[in-house]
Design an enzyme around this catalytic site. Structure first.
Site, short mmCIF file in Angstrom:
data_model
loop_
_atom_site.label_atom_id
_atom_site.label_comp_id
_atom_site.label_asym_id
_atom_site.label_seq_id
_atom_site.Cartn_x
_atom_site.Cartn_y
_atom_site.Cartn_z
CG ASP A 180 -1.83 -1.37 1.37
OD1 ASP A 180 -2.22 -1.63 0.12
OD2 ASP A 180 -2.15 -1.81 2.18
CE LYS B 294 2.35 -2.42 -4.30
NZ LYS B 294 2.22 -2.18 -2.97
CE LYS C 213 0.64 10.14 -7.57
NZ LYS C 213 0.71 11.07 -6.58
CB THR D 213 -6.24 3.42 -4.67
OG1 THR D 213 -6.69 2.52 -3.76
CG2 THR D 213 -7.49 4.57 -4.76
CD GLN E 282 0.50 -8.97 -2.61
OE1 GLN E 282 0.97 -9.74 -3.76
NE2 GLN E 282 -0.68 -8.70 -3.03
N GLY F 37 -0.19 13.85 -3.16
CA GLY F 37 -1.70 13.77 -3.26
C GLY F 37 -1.85 12.61 -3.86
P1 GDP Z 1 -0.78 0.16 -3.70
O1 GDP Z 1 -1.13 -0.94 -3.15
O2 GDP Z 1 0.82 0.33 -3.44
O3 GDP Z 1 -1.05 0.63 -4.93
O4 GDP Z 1 -1.27 1.36 -2.61
P2 GDP Z 1 -2.81 1.58 -2.11
O5 GDP Z 1 -3.54 2.14 -3.51
O6 GDP Z 1 -3.36 0.43 -1.70
O7 GDP Z 1 -2.80 2.53 -1.16
C1 GDP Z 1 -2.30 3.96 -1.44
C2 GDP Z 1 -3.32 5.15 -1.11
O8 GDP Z 1 -2.70 6.23 -0.85
C3 GDP Z 1 -4.22 5.08 -1.96
O9 GDP Z 1 -5.58 5.60 -1.63
C4 GDP Z 1 -3.79 6.20 -3.08
O10 GDP Z 1 -4.66 6.72 -3.79
C5 GDP Z 1 -3.02 7.30 -2.11
N1 GDP Z 1 -2.00 7.84 -2.59
C6 GDP Z 1 -0.89 7.36 -3.46
N2 GDP Z 1 0.13 8.34 -3.36
C7 GDP Z 1 -0.13 9.40 -2.58
C8 GDP Z 1 0.31 10.55 -2.36
O11 GDP Z 1 1.45 10.91 -2.65
N3 GDP Z 1 -0.28 11.48 -1.29
C9 GDP Z 1 -1.62 11.07 -0.91
N4 GDP Z 1 -2.25 11.69 0.01
N5 GDP Z 1 -2.28 9.97 -1.23
C10 GDP Z 1 -1.56 8.97 -1.93
P1 IMO Z 2 -1.10 -4.19 -2.04
O1 IMO Z 2 -0.68 -4.69 -3.79
C1 IMO Z 2 -0.88 -4.57 2.18
C2 IMO Z 2 -1.09 -8.99 3.50
C3 IMO Z 2 -2.03 -9.51 4.39
C4 IMO Z 2 -1.53 -10.25 5.28
C5 IMO Z 2 -0.50 -10.83 4.41
C6 IMO Z 2 -1.02 -12.29 3.87
O2 IMO Z 2 -2.28 -3.32 -2.26
O3 IMO Z 2 0.28 -3.40 -1.70
P2 IMO Z 2 -2.40 -13.08 1.93
O4 IMO Z 2 -3.95 -12.68 1.66
O5 IMO Z 2 -1.61 -12.34 0.74
O6 IMO Z 2 -2.10 -14.48 2.19
O7 IMO Z 2 -2.06 -12.17 3.35
O8 IMO Z 2 -0.13 -9.99 3.47
N1 IMO Z 2 -1.33 -8.40 2.18
C7 IMO Z 2 -0.86 -6.99 1.94
N2 IMO Z 2 -0.77 -5.82 2.87
N3 IMO Z 2 -1.05 -4.48 0.81
C8 IMO Z 2 -1.17 -5.78 -0.09
O9 IMO Z 2 -1.15 -5.34 -1.45
C9 IMO Z 2 -1.13 -6.94 0.35
N4 IMO Z 2 -1.55 -8.13 0.10
C10 IMO Z 2 -1.38 -8.96 1.09
O10 IMO Z 2 -2.52 -8.27 4.89
O11 IMO Z 2 -0.87 -9.55 6.46
MG MG Z 3 -2.83 -1.66 -1.77
#
Ligand code: GDP
Ligand code: IMO
Ligand code: MG
Length: 427
Positions: free
Chosen positions: A13, A16, A18, A42, A223, A414
């Site tokens: 999270d 990646k 974005k 997201t 991940q 952002g």
């Molecule tokens: P990913 O799994 O690595 O793609 O990340 P996620 O999408 O799960 O979580 C990142 C969150 O942060 C999402 O809601 C994005 O819209 C938000 N986001 C990404 N880059 C930025 C940033 O630079 N600033 C802010 N405020 N939010 C961001």
């Molecule tokens: P993105 O791509 C954050 C975490 C789960 C749990 C562990 C194992 O959005 O960054 P699983 O269902 O994979 O067997 O769960 O890994 N986990 C993540 N945490 N972002 C993810 O993906 C994740 N994918 C798995 O919360 O701790």
């Molecule tokens: Mg994520």
């Protein structure tokens, strides 16, 4: 022309999705190479929010071919509902391609994921419950189902029966659940066969030819390094190899073809699920970070655990993935703190560690050693150049760069596509 891998540097999270989306229409192929719909990426475009679980974020750029590599585990129900959801919003995914060797997540993998977590009780991993771990377990155990098995009904039936033979004993006798009928599973999977067939290609051939032709291929990690089954905080990890090397294994592109590896690191730290996280803040400061960063899981909606930036965690990922660049995301979330600590070492049983300790037991007992930097109060979400940032924000970024031994090439200020500072363009 470049092959670029985007990898999470912490526990997922990091942003990646974005970062991938931002490279935009200059990317010809965007490839998912590991994980499944445990991922939640997201992307915000023109105020519209898209949450992607299986399709790579490149889908949001019309000229980019979305690719699902052999290293991914695919829940076909999720895949098609994601495609339909996007189509309803005017995003065409009909050009998506998928490897014949990608493994399939079935309903029994989801059931097993959930019952084993329940059975583990306090020792649970905190999985996403999507069946990802059990599907990879079957793959390694050589009783998995692959996309290509959908095209031979009798083989599929045999394989489902073989996979369920032991599992049904376990489900009924150990977990007290009802038996799963192989015929029902096979029938459901076969209902997807004709729909998936036109999308199935040899991903290795496709991507190698694309690179030969000078196309840009971006591998979008899911991940993160510290969730990697080999390199992460085992057993609190996912069951695949999200690391950069996984891009090669999970797509059929050799390591010498990779030009850049971009580590995505959040300007602080978050984690979902169980497992050690030395800088976690269990007090009001943690809540404040969670609120400011809207730190709730994209996939499960769970609260993300929040804490300060841990330089040892990112430094470890930088080394093992050979980051050529770091994209530091969510710097805007840190606006308004008087002091911002960075973890620069750990104390473990009275001994100082300047890098992550050798054993998991030591890591569980790691107490962060912080360096405190001065914060800033100015809204930075409209900054587009490094020099636009307040001096203290610049010092914070520079210190992270120094500690993590990789150049920071971009900064997120952002969630929207345009809310970024590009220091070194990646393409
Ligand atoms: P990913 O799994 O690595 O793609 O990340 P996620 O999408 O799960 O979580 C990142 C969150 O942060 C999402 O809601 C994005 O819209 C938000 N986001 C990404 N880059 C930025 C940033 O630079 N600033 C802010 N405020 N939010 C961001
Ligand atoms: P993105 O791509 C954050 C975490 C789960 C749990 C562990 C194992 O959005 O960054 P699983 O269902 O994979 O067997 O769960 O890994 N986990 C993540 N945490 N972002 C993810 O993906 C994740 N994918 C798995 O919360 O701790
Ligand atoms: Mg994520």
């Amino acid at each position: 022309m470049p092959a670029i891998v985007v990898v999470g540097a912490q526990w997922g999270d990091e942003g990646k999705g974005k970062a991938t989306d931002q490279l935009g229409d200059r990317v010809d192929y965007c490839v998912r190479y590991s994980g499944g719909n445990n991922a939640g990426h997201t992307v915000v475009v023109n105020g519209e929010r898209y949450a992607l679980h299986l399709l790579p974020s490149g889908i949001l750029n019309p000229n980019c071919v979305p690719v699902i590599g052999n290293g991914v585990v695919v829940d076909l129900d999720v895949l098609f509902s994601e495609i339909e959801g996007l189509a309803a919003r005017g995003v065409d995914a009909s050009h998506m391609v998928i490897s014949a060797n990608a493994h399939i997540i079935t309903s029994y993998h989801q059931v097993i994921d959930k019952v084993t977590e329940r059975f583990l009780g306090k020792a649970r991993i905190g999985t996403t419950g999507r069946g990802v771990g059990p599907a990879y377990a079957d793959k390694v155990n050589r009783i998995g189902l692959r996309i290509q098995d959908l095209f031979d009904a009798s083989i599929l039936q045999q394989k489902v029966e073989a996979a369920l033979e032991q599992k049904n004993h376990l489900l009924v006798k150990v977990y007290n659940r009802r038996k799963i009928e192989p015929a029902e599973v096979a029938e459901h999977l076969l209902s997807h066969a004709e729909r998936i067939r036109p999308h199935v290609v040899d991903v290795s051939v496709l991507l190698n030819e694309a690179l030969d032709a000078g196309k840009v291929v971006l591998f979008e990690g899911a991940q993160a390094h510290h969730l990697d089954v080999d390199h992460g905080t085992y057993p609190y990890v996912t069951s695949s190899n999200p690391v950069a090397a996984g891009a090669c294994v999970g797509s059929g592109v050799g390591p010498t073809r990779i030009d850049r590896v971009v580590g995505i690191a959040k300007a602080y730290t978050t984690r979902v699920g169980e497992g050690p996280m030395p800088t976690e803040l269990l007090d009001a400061d943690g809540d404040k970070l969670r609120e400011a960063g809207v730190e709730f899981g994209t996939t499960t909606g769970r609260k993300r655990r929040c804490g300060w930036f841990d330089a040892l965690v990112v430094q470890t990922a930088a080394r093992a993935n050979a980051f050529t660049d770091i994209f530091l995301t969510k710097l805007d979330v840190l606006t308004g703190w008087e002091k911002i600590p960075i973890c620069v070492g750990y104390q473990v049983s009275g001994v100082r560690h300047d890098s992550m300790p050798l054993t998991q037991s030591e890591f569980h007992h790691a107490v962060p050693i912080y360096e405190e930097l001065d914060g800033w109060t100015e809204d930075i979400s409209a900054c587009r150049e490094f020099d636009d940032l307040p001096k203290n924000a610049q010092v914070y970024v520079n210190r992270i760069e120094e500690l993590c031994s990789a150049p920071i090439s971009g900064i997120g200020v952002g969630p929207s596509r345009e809310q970024s500072i590009v220091i070194n363009d990646l393409l």
